[in-house]
Design a protein around this motif. Structure first.
Motif, mmCIF file in Angstrom:
data_model
loop_
_atom_site.group_PDB
_atom_site.id
_atom_site.type_symbol
_atom_site.label_atom_id
_atom_site.label_comp_id
_atom_site.label_asym_id
_atom_site.label_seq_id
_atom_site.Cartn_x
_atom_site.Cartn_y
_atom_site.Cartn_z
ATOM 1 N N THR A 73 0.765 -1.140 0.319
ATOM 2 C CA THR A 73 -0.251 -0.094 -0.038
ATOM 3 C C THR A 73 0.830 1.270 -0.061
ATOM 4 O O THR A 73 1.866 1.095 0.481
ATOM 5 C CB THR A 73 -1.090 -0.164 1.199
ATOM 6 N N ILE A 74 0.633 2.210 -0.675
ATOM 7 C CA ILE A 74 1.006 3.559 -0.696
ATOM 8 C C ILE A 74 0.182 4.482 0.159
ATOM 9 O O ILE A 74 -1.274 4.449 0.006
ATOM 10 C CB ILE A 74 1.178 4.184 -2.029
ATOM 11 N N SER A 75 0.667 5.230 1.155
ATOM 12 C CA SER A 75 -0.060 6.055 1.973
ATOM 13 C C SER A 75 0.370 7.428 1.848
ATOM 14 O O SER A 75 1.678 7.769 2.040
ATOM 15 C CB SER A 75 0.239 5.747 3.554
ATOM 16 N N VAL A 76 -0.322 8.425 1.521
ATOM 17 C CA VAL A 76 0.160 9.720 1.077
ATOM 18 C C VAL A 76 -0.121 10.669 2.247
ATOM 19 O O VAL A 76 -1.232 10.652 3.022
ATOM 20 C CB VAL A 76 -0.433 10.142 -0.165
ATOM 21 N N PRO A 77 0.969 11.305 2.661
ATOM 22 C CA PRO A 77 0.952 12.195 3.979
ATOM 23 C C PRO A 77 0.174 13.441 3.831
ATOM 24 O O PRO A 77 0.094 14.141 2.649
ATOM 25 C CB PRO A 77 2.400 12.319 4.093
ATOM 26 N N LYS A 78 -0.610 13.605 5.102
ATOM 27 C CA LYS A 78 -1.382 14.987 4.977
ATOM 28 C C LYS A 78 -1.372 15.084 6.530
ATOM 29 O O LYS A 78 -1.937 14.501 7.258
ATOM 30 C CB LYS A 78 -2.625 14.563 4.417
ATOM 31 N N GLY A 79 -1.137 16.427 6.892
ATOM 32 C CA GLY A 79 -0.828 17.014 8.301
ATOM 33 C C GLY A 79 0.384 16.693 9.149
ATOM 34 O O GLY A 79 1.173 16.015 8.644
ATOM 35 N N PRO A 80 0.179 17.244 10.105
ATOM 36 C CA PRO A 80 1.436 17.285 11.217
ATOM 37 C C PRO A 80 1.817 15.560 11.442
ATOM 38 O O PRO A 80 3.097 15.485 11.665
ATOM 39 C CB PRO A 80 0.967 17.999 12.192
ATOM 40 N N ALA A 81 0.951 14.723 11.815
ATOM 41 C CA ALA A 81 1.091 13.492 12.047
ATOM 42 C C ALA A 81 2.090 12.552 11.151
ATOM 43 O O ALA A 81 3.004 11.971 11.466
ATOM 44 C CB ALA A 81 0.065 12.877 12.773
ATOM 45 N N ALA A 82 1.997 13.099 10.110
ATOM 46 C CA ALA A 82 2.667 12.470 9.121
ATOM 47 C C ALA A 82 4.103 12.617 8.795
ATOM 48 O O ALA A 82 5.028 11.799 8.466
ATOM 49 C CB ALA A 82 2.180 12.577 7.506
ATOM 50 N N LYS A 83 4.596 13.719 9.395
ATOM 51 C CA LYS A 83 6.343 14.086 9.249
ATOM 52 C C LYS A 83 6.866 13.167 10.169
ATOM 53 O O LYS A 83 7.638 12.568 9.918
ATOM 54 C CB LYS A 83 6.334 15.637 9.645
ATOM 55 N N GLU A 84 6.429 12.901 11.370
ATOM 56 C CA GLU A 84 7.140 11.964 12.345
ATOM 57 C C GLU A 84 6.963 10.485 11.940
ATOM 58 O O GLU A 84 8.048 10.134 12.212
ATOM 59 C CB GLU A 84 6.500 12.109 13.658
ATOM 60 N N ILE A 85 5.893 10.177 11.356
ATOM 61 C CA ILE A 85 5.886 8.841 10.656
ATOM 62 C C ILE A 85 6.828 8.820 9.508
ATOM 63 O O ILE A 85 7.832 7.840 9.595
ATOM 64 C CB ILE A 85 4.496 8.416 10.388
ATOM 65 N N LEU A 86 6.945 9.543 8.747
ATOM 66 C CA LEU A 86 7.826 9.545 7.522
ATOM 67 C C LEU A 86 9.303 9.581 8.092
ATOM 68 O O LEU A 86 10.232 8.765 7.579
ATOM 69 C CB LEU A 86 7.526 10.623 6.667
ATOM 70 N N ASN A 87 9.547 10.314 9.124
ATOM 71 C CA ASN A 87 10.955 10.264 9.738
ATOM 72 C C ASN A 87 11.369 8.938 10.243
ATOM 73 O O ASN A 87 12.615 8.614 9.925
ATOM 74 C CB ASN A 87 10.971 11.461 10.744
ATOM 75 N N ILE A 88 10.489 8.340 11.060
ATOM 76 C CA ILE A 88 10.615 7.129 11.635
ATOM 77 C C ILE A 88 11.086 5.975 10.819
ATOM 78 O O ILE A 88 11.879 5.293 10.602
ATOM 79 C CB ILE A 88 9.778 6.587 12.933
ATOM 80 N N CYS A 89 10.045 5.980 9.826
ATOM 81 C CA CYS A 89 10.058 4.985 8.773
ATOM 82 C C CYS A 89 11.216 5.059 7.698
ATOM 83 O O CYS A 89 11.566 4.112 6.834
ATOM 84 C CB CYS A 89 8.573 4.769 7.952
ATOM 85 N N GLY A 90 11.605 6.400 7.565
ATOM 86 C CA GLY A 90 12.915 6.518 6.729
ATOM 87 C C GLY A 90 14.187 6.598 7.236
ATOM 88 O O GLY A 90 15.032 6.594 6.433
ATOM 89 N N SER A 91 14.182 6.359 8.556
ATOM 90 C CA SER A 91 15.706 6.519 9.264
ATOM 91 C C SER A 91 15.784 5.161 9.995
ATOM 92 O O SER A 91 17.127 4.862 10.596
ATOM 93 C CB SER A 91 15.781 7.738 10.081
ATOM 94 N N ARG A 92 15.168 4.222 10.053
ATOM 95 C CA ARG A 92 15.317 3.073 10.842
ATOM 96 C C ARG A 92 15.004 1.854 9.945
ATOM 97 O O ARG A 92 14.229 2.010 8.759
ATOM 98 C CB ARG A 92 14.508 3.027 12.154
ATOM 99 N N SER A 93 15.519 0.700 10.114
ATOM 100 C CA SER A 93 15.572 -0.675 9.257
ATOM 101 C C SER A 93 14.499 -1.472 9.971
ATOM 102 O O SER A 93 14.544 -1.787 11.171
ATOM 103 C CB SER A 93 16.662 -1.299 9.032
ATOM 104 N N GLY A 94 13.442 -2.119 9.306
ATOM 105 C CA GLY A 94 12.534 -3.113 9.847
ATOM 106 C C GLY A 94 13.392 -4.401 10.269
ATOM 107 O O GLY A 94 12.759 -4.971 10.957
ATOM 108 N N ARG A 95 14.486 -4.654 9.919
ATOM 109 C CA ARG A 95 15.397 -5.663 10.633
ATOM 110 C C ARG A 95 15.428 -5.583 11.960
ATOM 111 O O ARG A 95 15.677 -6.462 12.728
ATOM 112 C CB ARG A 95 16.462 -5.686 9.473
#
Length: 177
Positions: A73-95
């Motif tokens: 799925t692709i989830s498109v950000p909108k609003g302030p909560a999205a920024k923190e989610i994108l930061n965490i999911c773009g800076s850590r590995s799911g491993r």
């Protein structure tokens, strides 16, 4: 209740999101759900179908999940909560960490594919992979080869050694949560 969107209506929102920090790609395999921020992708038409093309580096944990279940799925950000989610999911590995728990993502049951949507990022594309293509450095022009210097291993967050795999996926549903 989700509302179905027509293809031309949401394409510009997805494209705009790439220019403003990326979108969230979520995968699921063997009851493991993982999300990653992607900044390389496109929306278009191919084989007379609406297509989302995601470019994911070969060494990413997401690739191993897509090999087991070729849906996302692709989830498109909108609003302030999205920024923190994108930061965490773009800076850590799911491993190494459970990014769903760490970022506080609330998963929403999908309508067509087996991969959940993300409540905090309401514009959702459900996608099923039709074709993959690994990039080849020696086929790139020198200016594009700069994206692949060989100084960081593939498993490192921020890795740049490996190329991307292009995942051409049919958009089988699109909606606002």
């Amino acid at each position: 209740m989700a509302r179905t969107l027509d293809f031309p209506g949401y394409a510009s929102d997805v494209i705009r999101a790439f220019f403003n920090g990326g979108v969230l790609l979520t995968t699921k395999a063997d009851d493991v759900v993982n999300s990653m921020t992607i900044g390389w992708g496109s929306v278009g038409m191919e084989w007379n179908k609406p297509i989302f093309t995601a470019y994911i580096r070969e060494g990413r944990h997401t690739v191993s999940l897509l090999e087991k279940n070729p849906e996302f799925t692709i989830s498109v950000p909108k609003g302030p909560a999205a920024k923190e989610i994108l930061n965490i999911c773009g800076s850590r590995s799911g491993r190494d960490v459970n990014k769903i728990e760490e970022s506080g993502i609330q998963l929403v049951e999908p309508r067509v594919v087996s991969v959940p949507a993300v409540a905090q990022l309401p514009l959702t594309l459900e996608c099923r992979v039709l074709y993959t293509q690994a990039q080849e450095i020696d086929r790139m022009l020198p200016d594009e080869q700069k994206w692949y210097p060989q100084d960081k291993p593939s498993t490192f967050v921020g890795a740049n050694k490996d190329t991307h795999i292009a995942y051409y996926a049919e958009i089988v549903d699109a909606y606002l949560l």
